[in-house]
Scaffold this motif. Structure first.
Motif, PDB file in Angstrom:
ATOM      1  N   ARG A   1       0.833  -1.194   0.000  1.00  0.00           N
ATOM      2  CA  ARG A   1       0.000   0.000   0.000  1.00  0.00           C
ATOM      3  C   ARG A   1       0.875   1.254   0.000  1.00  0.00           C
ATOM      4  N   TYR A   2       0.452   2.233  -0.799  1.00  0.00           N
ATOM      5  CA  TYR A   2       1.160   3.509  -0.873  1.00  0.00           C
ATOM      6  C   TYR A   2       0.159   4.641  -0.654  1.00  0.00           C
ATOM      7  N   LEU A   3       0.613   5.679   0.031  1.00  0.00           N
ATOM      8  CA  LEU A   3      -0.237   6.844   0.258  1.00  0.00           C
ATOM      9  C   LEU A   3      -0.309   7.693  -1.004  1.00  0.00           C
ATOM     10  N   LEU A   4      -1.507   8.038  -1.400  1.00  0.00           N
ATOM     11  CA  LEU A   4      -1.681   8.924  -2.543  1.00  0.00           C
ATOM     12  C   LEU A   4      -1.450  10.370  -2.091  1.00  0.00           C
ATOM     13  N   ARG A   5      -0.649  11.091  -2.897  1.00  0.00           N
ATOM     14  CA  ARG A   5      -0.431  12.511  -2.627  1.00  0.00           C
ATOM     15  C   ARG A   5      -0.641  13.298  -3.912  1.00  0.00           C
ATOM     16  N   ARG A   6      -1.630  14.175  -3.889  1.00  0.00           N
ATOM     17  CA  ARG A   6      -1.909  15.027  -5.050  1.00  0.00           C
ATOM     18  C   ARG A   6      -1.103  16.313  -4.960  1.00  0.00           C
ATOM     19  N   LEU A   7      -0.415  16.626  -6.050  1.00  0.00           N
ATOM     20  CA  LEU A   7       0.441  17.812  -6.089  1.00  0.00           C
ATOM     21  C   LEU A   7       0.099  18.662  -7.305  1.00  0.00           C
ATOM     22  N   ALA A   8       0.233  19.971  -7.159  1.00  0.00           N
ATOM     23  CA  ALA A   8       0.009  20.866  -8.291  1.00  0.00           C
ATOM     24  C   ALA A   8       1.184  20.764  -9.262  1.00  0.00           C
ATOM     25  N   ALA A   9       0.900  20.740 -10.541  1.00  0.00           N
ATOM     26  CA  ALA A   9       1.950  20.623 -11.548  1.00  0.00           C
ATOM     27  C   ALA A   9       2.712  21.927 -11.730  1.00  0.00           C
ATOM     28  N   ASN A  10       2.059  23.073 -11.459  1.00  0.00           N
ATOM     29  CA  ASN A  10       2.694  24.387 -11.601  1.00  0.00           C
ATOM     30  C   ASN A  10       3.336  24.577 -12.982  1.00  0.00           C
ATOM     31  N   GLY A  11       2.586  24.166 -13.990  1.00  0.00           N
ATOM     32  CA  GLY A  11       3.057  24.368 -15.355  1.00  0.00           C
ATOM     33  C   GLY A  11       3.846  23.226 -15.941  1.00  0.00           C
ATOM     34  N   SER A  12       4.329  22.306 -15.117  1.00  0.00           N
ATOM     35  CA  SER A  12       5.080  21.160 -15.643  1.00  0.00           C
ATOM     36  C   SER A  12       4.101  20.083 -16.111  1.00  0.00           C
ATOM     37  N   ALA A  13       4.616  19.087 -16.781  1.00  0.00           N
ATOM     38  CA  ALA A  13       3.764  18.030 -17.324  1.00  0.00           C
ATOM     39  C   ALA A  13       3.146  17.194 -16.204  1.00  0.00           C
ATOM     40  N   SER A  14       1.939  16.706 -16.450  1.00  0.00           N
ATOM     41  CA  SER A  14       1.297  15.814 -15.484  1.00  0.00           C
ATOM     42  C   SER A  14       2.111  14.528 -15.364  1.00  0.00           C
ATOM     43  N   SER A  15       2.137  13.960 -14.164  1.00  0.00           N
ATOM     44  CA  SER A  15       2.949  12.759 -13.970  1.00  0.00           C
ATOM     45  C   SER A  15       2.478  11.975 -12.760  1.00  0.00           C
ATOM     46  N   VAL A  16       2.848  10.692 -12.718  1.00  0.00           N
ATOM     47  CA  VAL A  16       2.638   9.835 -11.552  1.00  0.00           C
ATOM     48  C   VAL A  16       3.983   9.202 -11.230  1.00  0.00           C
ATOM     49  N   LYS A  17       4.425   9.345  -9.990  1.00  0.00           N
ATOM     50  CA  LYS A  17       5.716   8.789  -9.599  1.00  0.00           C
ATOM     51  C   LYS A  17       5.618   8.132  -8.231  1.00  0.00           C
ATOM     52  N   LEU A  18       6.379   7.061  -8.064  1.00  0.00           N
ATOM     53  CA  LEU A  18       6.470   6.370  -6.791  1.00  0.00           C
ATOM     54  C   LEU A  18       7.663   6.954  -6.048  1.00  0.00           C
ATOM     55  N   ARG A  19       7.417   7.563  -4.911  1.00  0.00           N
ATOM     56  CA  ARG A  19       8.471   8.185  -4.120  1.00  0.00           C
ATOM     57  C   ARG A  19       8.373   7.670  -2.682  1.00  0.00           C
ATOM     58  N   GLY A  20       9.294   6.788  -2.310  1.00  0.00           N
ATOM     59  CA  GLY A  20       9.241   6.219  -0.968  1.00  0.00           C
ATOM     60  C   GLY A  20       7.946   5.471  -0.750  1.00  0.00           C
ATOM     61  N   GLN A  21       7.179   5.897   0.232  1.00  0.00           N
ATOM     62  CA  GLN A  21       5.894   5.267   0.546  1.00  0.00           C
ATOM     63  C   GLN A  21       4.726   6.021  -0.066  1.00  0.00           C
ATOM     64  N   GLN A  22       5.024   6.936  -0.993  1.00  0.00           N
ATOM     65  CA  GLN A  22       3.972   7.755  -1.592  1.00  0.00           C
ATOM     66  C   GLN A  22       3.823   7.484  -3.086  1.00  0.00           C
ATOM     67  N   LEU A  23       2.596   7.581  -3.547  1.00  0.00           N
ATOM     68  CA  LEU A  23       2.279   7.571  -4.964  1.00  0.00           C
ATOM     69  C   LEU A  23       1.871   9.000  -5.298  1.00  0.00           C
ATOM     70  N   GLN A  24       2.788   9.744  -5.914  1.00  0.00           N
ATOM     71  CA  GLN A  24       2.592  11.172  -6.131  1.00  0.00           C
ATOM     72  C   GLN A  24       2.019  11.437  -7.514  1.00  0.00           C
ATOM     73  N   VAL A  25       0.917  12.171  -7.541  1.00  0.00           N
ATOM     74  CA  VAL A  25       0.256  12.531  -8.793  1.00  0.00           C
ATOM     75  C   VAL A  25       0.316  14.050  -8.951  1.00  0.00           C
ATOM     76  N   ARG A  26       0.972  14.499 -10.016  1.00  0.00           N
ATOM     77  CA  ARG A  26       1.055  15.937 -10.313  1.00  0.00           C
ATOM     78  C   ARG A  26       0.168  16.259 -11.508  1.00  0.00           C
ATOM     79  N   CYS A  27      -0.682  17.257 -11.356  1.00  0.00           N
ATOM     80  CA  CYS A  27      -1.492  17.710 -12.481  1.00  0.00           C
ATOM     81  C   CYS A  27      -2.073  19.082 -12.170  1.00  0.00           C
ATOM     82  N   ASP A  28      -2.369  19.839 -13.230  1.00  0.00           N
ATOM     83  CA  ASP A  28      -2.917  21.183 -13.058  1.00  0.00           C
ATOM     84  C   ASP A  28      -4.412  21.161 -12.776  1.00  0.00           C
ATOM     85  N   GLU A  29      -5.053  20.030 -13.083  1.00  0.00           N
ATOM     86  CA  GLU A  29      -6.488  19.896 -12.850  1.00  0.00           C
ATOM     87  C   GLU A  29      -6.698  18.729 -11.886  1.00  0.00           C
TER      88      GLU A  29
END
Length: 243
Positions: A93-121
């Protein structure tokens, strides 16, 4: 081909979706998915009478499976795709973390125990689409790598067969008569041992297209503990599909 059949049983009705068998199977194979819906895999030329007879023979088992699946499904909390939710990958299990993209491309990355989702929307629908795409990409990579590693256990397969990914409600995988393997991408959420169990099962179908005694003898030789792996996967199917 018949696409739907209804059978009276007791005081209720069993409603079954009919699918054409994709692996050369000549008998009826019944499935109950995580939401309690019934599907039956059948040969193209099956008659409605044969379908109904096969369903009636398994009616008591089907009713138990449907009741169990619906009870589990009703107890699951709907996904909101917000920070703090947990999502599975390879059994963990990984914790979902939503992050603002701040103009960069949308992405999903596994970072440690987090599943980080970056997007402007960062609405739920957008996050879900990004996660689905990420899981599908990872599934293709993981399944292909595991298939190569498992080939020594299945010497009748000389080279890794072609793999197709397809969302399926009630099946983890299938193997065509031509030896092409189709896998459910959400299987990548399950533990590696369970993934290997499904892959070896389908690799055995490359040699034996049905689920007869020859198939299970072959599976026993290739993966002696397949039953333990299957029970483990069956026991977490709702969680894997929900997560």
């Amino acid at each position: 081909m018949i696409d739907h059949v209804r059978v009276m049983y007791g005081e209720g009705v069993l409603s079954c979706r009919v699918r054409e068998s994709s692996d050369g199977e000549s008998r009826l194979v019944l499935h109950v998915d995580s939401a309690g819906c019934i599907a039956v895999d059948a040969p193209r030329d099956v008659s409605r009478a044969e379908l109904k007879a096969g369903i009636v023979r398994q009616a008591r088992w089907l009713c138990r499976q449907v009741d169990t699946a619906r009870a589990r499904h009703d107890g699951l909390t709907p996904r909101e795709y917000v920070s703090g939710e947990t999502h599975r990958y390879l059994g963990r299990r990984y914790l979902l973390r939503r992050l603002a993209a701040n103009g960069s491309a949308s992405s999903v990355k596994l970072r440690g125990q987090q599943l980080q989702v970056r997007c402007d929307e960062p609405d739920a629908a957008r996050v879900k689409r990004l996660l689905d795409d990420w899981y599908r990409e990872r599934a293709g990579q993981v399944f292909a790598r595991r298939m190569v590693d498992l080939l020594p256990t299945t010497p009748w397969v000389e080279s890794p067969p072609a793999i197709r990914l397809r969302a399926m409600s009630g099946r983890w995988g299938s193997c065509s008569v031509a030896g092409r393997i189709t896998l459910n991408p959400v299987l990548v959420k399950a533990p590696p041992a369970c993934i290997d169990g499904v892959l070896v099962h389908e690799l055995c179908h490359v040699k034996v297209g049905n689920h007869g005694p020859d198939f299970y003898r072959l599976l026993d030789r290739a993966l002696p503990d397949w039953r333990t792996r299957k029970r483990r996967l069956d026991g977490m199917v709702e969680q894997v599909l929900h997560d």
